[in-house]
Design an enzyme around this catalytic site. Structure first.
Site, PDB file in Angstrom:
ATOM      1  N   GLU A 142       3.409   3.904 -11.890  1.00 41.34           N
ATOM      2  CA  GLU A 142       3.077   2.748 -10.917  1.00 41.34           C
ATOM      3  C   GLU A 142       1.408   2.731 -11.377  1.00 41.34           C
ATOM      4  O   GLU A 142       0.558   3.206 -10.210  1.00 41.34           O
ATOM      5  CB  GLU A 142       3.052   3.403  -9.543  1.00 41.34           C
ATOM      6  CG  GLU A 142       3.882   1.970  -8.329  1.00 41.34           C
ATOM      7  CD  GLU A 142       4.266   2.495  -7.514  1.00 41.34           C
ATOM      8  OE1 GLU A 142       5.202   2.783  -7.093  1.00 41.34           O
ATOM      9  OE2 GLU A 142       3.356   2.592  -5.921  1.00 41.34           O
ATOM     10  N   TYR A 187      -1.315  -0.699 -11.158  1.00 39.78           N
ATOM     11  CA  TYR A 187      -1.876  -2.280 -10.343  1.00 39.78           C
ATOM     12  C   TYR A 187      -2.745  -2.821 -11.054  1.00 39.78           C
ATOM     13  O   TYR A 187      -4.105  -2.002 -11.284  1.00 39.78           O
ATOM     14  CB  TYR A 187      -1.910  -2.104  -8.814  1.00 39.78           C
ATOM     15  CG  TYR A 187      -0.940  -1.653  -7.835  1.00 39.78           C
ATOM     16  CD1 TYR A 187       0.236  -2.269  -7.960  1.00 39.78           C
ATOM     17  CD2 TYR A 187      -0.745  -0.388  -7.374  1.00 39.78           C
ATOM     18  CE1 TYR A 187       1.222  -2.579  -6.963  1.00 39.78           C
ATOM     19  CE2 TYR A 187       0.795   0.107  -6.565  1.00 39.78           C
ATOM     20  CZ  TYR A 187       0.997  -0.675  -6.830  1.00 39.78           C
ATOM     21  OH  TYR A 187       2.574  -0.234  -6.088  1.00 39.78           O
ATOM     22  N   TYR A 221       0.865  -1.090   0.169  1.00 38.50           N
ATOM     23  CA  TYR A 221       0.373   0.085  -0.033  1.00 38.50           C
ATOM     24  C   TYR A 221       0.979   0.928  -0.008  1.00 38.50           C
ATOM     25  O   TYR A 221       1.778   1.601   0.882  1.00 38.50           O
ATOM     26  CB  TYR A 221      -0.872   0.073   1.068  1.00 38.50           C
ATOM     27  CG  TYR A 221      -1.857  -0.797   0.713  1.00 38.50           C
ATOM     28  CD1 TYR A 221      -3.390  -0.807   0.101  1.00 38.50           C
ATOM     29  CD2 TYR A 221      -1.665  -2.740   1.665  1.00 38.50           C
ATOM     30  CE1 TYR A 221      -4.155  -2.077   0.451  1.00 38.50           C
ATOM     31  CE2 TYR A 221      -2.776  -3.064   1.519  1.00 38.50           C
ATOM     32  CZ  TYR A 221      -4.053  -3.387   1.057  1.00 38.50           C
ATOM     33  OH  TYR A 221      -4.897  -4.154   0.788  1.00 38.50           O
ATOM     34  N   SER A 222       0.134   1.916  -1.084  1.00 39.88           N
ATOM     35  CA  SER A 222       1.332   3.207  -0.594  1.00 39.88           C
ATOM     36  C   SER A 222       1.249   4.154  -0.022  1.00 39.88           C
ATOM     37  O   SER A 222       0.404   5.056   0.809  1.00 39.88           O
ATOM     38  CB  SER A 222       0.845   4.540  -2.313  1.00 39.88           C
ATOM     39  OG  SER A 222       1.111   3.524  -3.260  1.00 39.88           O
ATOM     40  N   CYS A 259      -0.619   6.698 -11.533  1.00 43.34           N
ATOM     41  CA  CYS A 259      -0.690   5.856 -10.565  1.00 43.34           C
ATOM     42  C   CYS A 259      -2.324   5.714 -10.218  1.00 43.34           C
ATOM     43  O   CYS A 259      -3.335   6.642  -9.895  1.00 43.34           O
ATOM     44  CB  CYS A 259      -0.132   6.162  -8.720  1.00 43.34           C
ATOM     45  SG  CYS A 259      -0.064   5.538  -7.491  1.00 43.34           S
TER      46      CYS A 259
END
Length: 406
Positions: free
Chosen positions: A404, A406, A198-199, A364
């Site tokens: 970045e 996901y 987790y960022s 992101c």
């Protein structure tokens, strides 16, 4: 033919020669000369005892090689060699391949950086991050200091702002880094749950300034299959945490998706949903350091205002700090608009910033957004007389372009 192996190396560029690794190694695999600390490949068993104590993360470097670098070669290095192309551990002995697969955080970050942008260098002015201080075997223990729902109660998405307090335990992070969460329990096959990344959503001095804490932006992942509702293991665990409960944390992770410290740097941020986490950290860092002079431009997408994390706090930030371009795809009586659509509309402003050598671009969010954002950048650059292909390559090499997803 010699099968490739995974060799443990020390980065001479960030090593501070503190001797911690040599003192920690239980089998004397680490040694040094006047210039470098190095790992003897004939002795090292990859026990990882030296990783956590290293204050800079220099010790946590690996290369897949066909022939191990000798001690003499390592003693002469000023920097680590580039990874040799075309090598993998697929042909390596099973034990080594399994060991590589166990590096869950590295694998997840590699997937996040494997998109259209590719992995970039860290910004030249970024601070040196600490990485891999805590592992699954020896995690940090944090306590929940707060768990707040960010989306409206009626919203379909349950997104939380979770504050973790580390007490007296050192856990330094920079804007753009991630942490690993270890969900308790085992999966259906009796194996421990995988680490989830987790960022970090707070700046380096903490969610509360000068407190040893940090925050995360977490969405409860829900899927429906054959009428059955399934919730994500880690996300539901985090979203259901109560104040005071303990959480096992690994990391920090990430050494490239970092915020520039240059006060004159411009930052373009493109995100959806919880992809806003690192940008909240960067924006709050700028807000607290009032001497910053570079421009902040945010493209933030969600379905509705009620499902956009931090919508209320964003509205209170002054335009002189950040230009906010909020895009919604499910508003009543309004056409759908995605971040790439707004980027087209603001093409001249984006191109103006891209022309400046001090502009950094970060993307992101969900992987599905990459192609649309890239197409928008190609089009707006073309309209402005710029070539996005060559510009993006140059920015990536200069540590100014980061993706970045996901």
């Amino acid at each position: 033919m010699t099968a490739p192996i995974r060799q443990h190396l020390i980065d001479p560029e960030i090593c501070i020669r503190c001797n911690t690794c040599e003192e920690t190694c239980p089998i004397n695999a680490v040694t040094h000369n006047e210039d470098n600390y190095v790992v003897d490949p004939a002795i090292c068993k990859a026990c990882l005892d030296c990783i956590s104590p290293c204050p800079t993360g220099a010790i946590d470097n690996w290369r897949i090689v066909r022939q191990p670098y000798s001690l003499d070669e390592q003693f002469e290095w000023d920097e680590l060699p580039e990874e040799e192309e075309g090598l993998s551990l697929e042909a390596a002995p099973a034990g080594e391949a399994e060991e590589a697969l166990e590096d869950e955080a590295s694998r997840l970050l590699a997937e996040a950086h494997a998109g259209l942008g590719g992995k970039s260098k860290a910004p030249a002015s970024a601070s040196t991050p600490y990485v891999n201080l805590y592992t699954r075997a020896e995690p940090a223990i944090a306590r929940v200091a707060g768990n707040f729902r960010l989306t409206e109660a009626s919203a379909e998405s349950d997104i939380r702002h979770i504050v973790l307090d580390f007490g007296s335990l050192s856990f330094p992070v920079l804007e753009g880094q991630s942490i690993g969460i270890i969900p308790p329990g085992e999966d259906a096959k009796g194996r421990p749950h995988h680490v989830r990344l987790y960022s970090v959503a707070s700046p380096r001095d903490g969610e509360r300034p000068n407190h040893n804490n940090l925050s995360l932006t977490v969405k409860r992942e829900v899927t429906l299959a054959d009428g059955v509702r399934y919730e994500g293991v880690a996300s539901s665990y985090l979203c259901d945490l109560k104040r005071g409960e303990e959480v096992k944390v690994t990391g920090p992770f990430g050494n490239s998706f970092l915020m520039p410290n240059d006060p004159e740097a411009n930052i373009i941020m493109v995100c959806t949903g919880t992809g806003s986490a690192p940008f909240r950290a960067m924006t709050e860092r700028r807000r607290r350091r009032r001497e910053m002079r570079g421009r902040l431009l945010l493209f933030f997408g969600a379905r509705t205002t009620g499902e956009l994390p931090y919508f209320g706090p964003l509205m209170t930030l002054p335009d002189r700090l950040i230009q906010k371009e909020l895009c919604f795809s499910r508003l009543t009586d309004q056409p759908k608009e995605y971040v790439q659509d707004r980027m087209h509309k603001k093409g001249e402003a984006v191109a103006e910033l891209l022309r400046e050598a001090k502009t950094h671009l970060y993307v992101c969010g969900l992987k599905g957004m990459e192609s649309g954002v890239t197409e928008a950048l190609q089009d707006l650059c073309r309209n402005a007389g710029l070539d996005w292909s060559s510009l993006s390559t140059a920015m990536r090499e200069e540590g100014r372009y980061h993706v970045e997803t996901y």
